[in-house]
Design a protein around this motif. Structure first.
Motif, PDB file in Angstrom:
ATOM      1  N   TRP A  99       0.864  -1.181   0.000  1.00 52.11           N
ATOM      2  CA  TRP A  99       0.000   0.000   0.000  1.00 52.11           C
ATOM      3  C   TRP A  99       0.894   1.221   0.000  1.00 52.11           C
ATOM      4  O   TRP A  99       2.001   1.193   0.559  1.00 52.11           O
ATOM      5  CB  TRP A  99      -0.905   0.029   1.231  1.00 52.11           C
ATOM      6  CG  TRP A  99      -1.832   1.215   1.278  1.00 52.11           C
ATOM      7  CD1 TRP A  99      -3.019   1.358   0.616  1.00 52.11           C
ATOM      8  CD2 TRP A  99      -1.637   2.445   2.014  1.00 52.11           C
ATOM      9  NE1 TRP A  99      -3.577   2.591   0.899  1.00 52.11           N
ATOM     10  CE2 TRP A  99      -2.748   3.281   1.744  1.00 52.11           C
ATOM     11  CE3 TRP A  99      -0.627   2.902   2.857  1.00 52.11           C
ATOM     12  CZ2 TRP A  99      -2.880   4.548   2.303  1.00 52.11           C
ATOM     13  CZ3 TRP A  99      -0.755   4.168   3.419  1.00 52.11           C
ATOM     14  CH2 TRP A  99      -1.877   4.978   3.137  1.00 52.11           C
ATOM     15  N   ASP A 158      -8.116   3.519  -0.598  1.00 53.83           N
ATOM     16  CA  ASP A 158      -8.069   3.852  -2.025  1.00 53.83           C
ATOM     17  C   ASP A 158      -7.402   5.197  -2.302  1.00 53.83           C
ATOM     18  O   ASP A 158      -7.326   5.652  -3.443  1.00 53.83           O
ATOM     19  CB  ASP A 158      -9.470   3.838  -2.642  1.00 53.83           C
ATOM     20  CG  ASP A 158     -10.402   4.898  -2.044  1.00 53.83           C
ATOM     21  OD1 ASP A 158      -9.955   5.700  -1.187  1.00 53.83           O
ATOM     22  OD2 ASP A 158     -11.588   4.938  -2.437  1.00 53.83           O
ATOM     23  N   SER A 160      -8.357   8.197  -1.097  1.00 51.24           N
ATOM     24  CA  SER A 160      -9.245   9.354  -0.970  1.00 51.24           C
ATOM     25  C   SER A 160      -9.150   9.960   0.424  1.00 51.24           C
ATOM     26  O   SER A 160      -8.860   9.276   1.410  1.00 51.24           O
ATOM     27  CB  SER A 160     -10.698   8.942  -1.265  1.00 51.24           C
ATOM     28  OG  SER A 160     -11.136   7.949  -0.355  1.00 51.24           O
TER      29      SER A 160
END
Length: 281
Positions: A99, A158, A160
């Motif tokens: 990530w 994600d 955001s």
């Protein structure tokens, strides 16, 4: 943390009967590509590696490592400030990136939340009008027209942004002045970001010698403390008894420079315990 003049490397001292058993995760904030997991005997049990640098690291409950990378090449001047980073990366046990959050204004600290989101600390340019109203600091011909402030964002997996808090909207340009012996490149210099069990934010601002607890829902300070008691603080952490444990760095302290560890009760703003090394430096 400490140092020894007679043991420059390796394990210096270990008293098992007086220590909490566990592992240590040292990283080099001034630049390294590795993070090490060490046992209490000083043996390296595991190593993570990142070609982007590892300036700071958190070990997650499932064994992955959340790291802050080296500074970016260009962040509008923010890359020259201590704690600047280009990204937050999550590495698995084998150092693979699983990530990432890339933002050249990331700095100092971050925290993975129980819901899987990640709190990050970011620089942001303040308006020239607000910059001109901020008191303190050493004025100079090279002062920027727009100094840096601090903001906190919550980032979903994600990428955001699901939450944002801007420190300058809750501080007073006159009542929260910059240390008179520091420059005017930035107002606050946030250096720590933690949470309480209720999910509120624990913040630390080195240049205004202030720590606080921010109500995450309203954005208001529930507790704000520091000037006159501590100087250039770091790493406030919530204790099980509700108190805050922090490092009082002591730079530019009017009574003389020394460092200490302080436990303070937010309900009363009274110091419940402190520790200074010997000699007191």
């Amino acid at each position: 943390m400490g140092w020894s003049s007679h043991h420059p490397v390796g394990l210096i001292h270990y008293s098992p009967q007086q220590c909490y058993r566990g592992y240590n995760l040292p990283t080099n904030a001034r630049g390294s590509n590795d993070a090490f997991l060490m046992d209490m005997e000083g043996r390296i049990c595991h190593r993570w590696h990142s070609e982007e640098g590892i300036g700071y690291a958190h070990l997650l409950p499932y064994g992955n490592l959340l790291i802050r990378t080296a500074p970016p090449c260009d962040a509008g001047g923010a890359e020259k400030i201590g704690g600047s980073s280009a990204a937050i990366l999550e590495l698995d046990w084998d150092s693979n990136v699983v990530w990432e959050y890339r933002n050249p204004l990331v700095h100092h600290d971050y925290e993975r939340l129980p819901n899987g989101n990640t709190l990050v600390l970011l620089f942001e340019n303040l308006s020239s009008d607000l910059t001109s109203r901020i008191r303190g600091g050493i004025a100079g011909d090279s002062d920027p027209e727009s100094m840096f402030g601090d903001q906190i964002q919550e980032i979903a997996p994600d990428g955001s942004v699901v939450y944002e808090w801007k420190a300058w909207e809750h501080l007073d340009p006159e009542g929260d002045p910059i240390c008179p012996l520091e420059n005017r490149v930035e107002w606050t210099h946030g250096n720590s970001l933690k949470t309480t069990p209720e999910g509120d934010l624990i913040v630390s601002y080195r240049l205004i010698s202030t720590v606080g607890i921010v109500d995450k829902a309203s954005g208001d300070f529930k507790w704000k403390w520091g000037p006159g008691h501590i100087s250039h603080p770091h790493h406030p952490t919530y204790l099980d008894n509700g108190n805050i444990l922090l490092f009082d760095n002591g730079f530019h302290r009017s009574q003389g420079t020394y460092s200490r560890v302080v436990e303070v009760n937010p309900a009363t703003s009274e110091i419940a315990w402190e520790f200074r090394g010997q000699p007191s430096i």
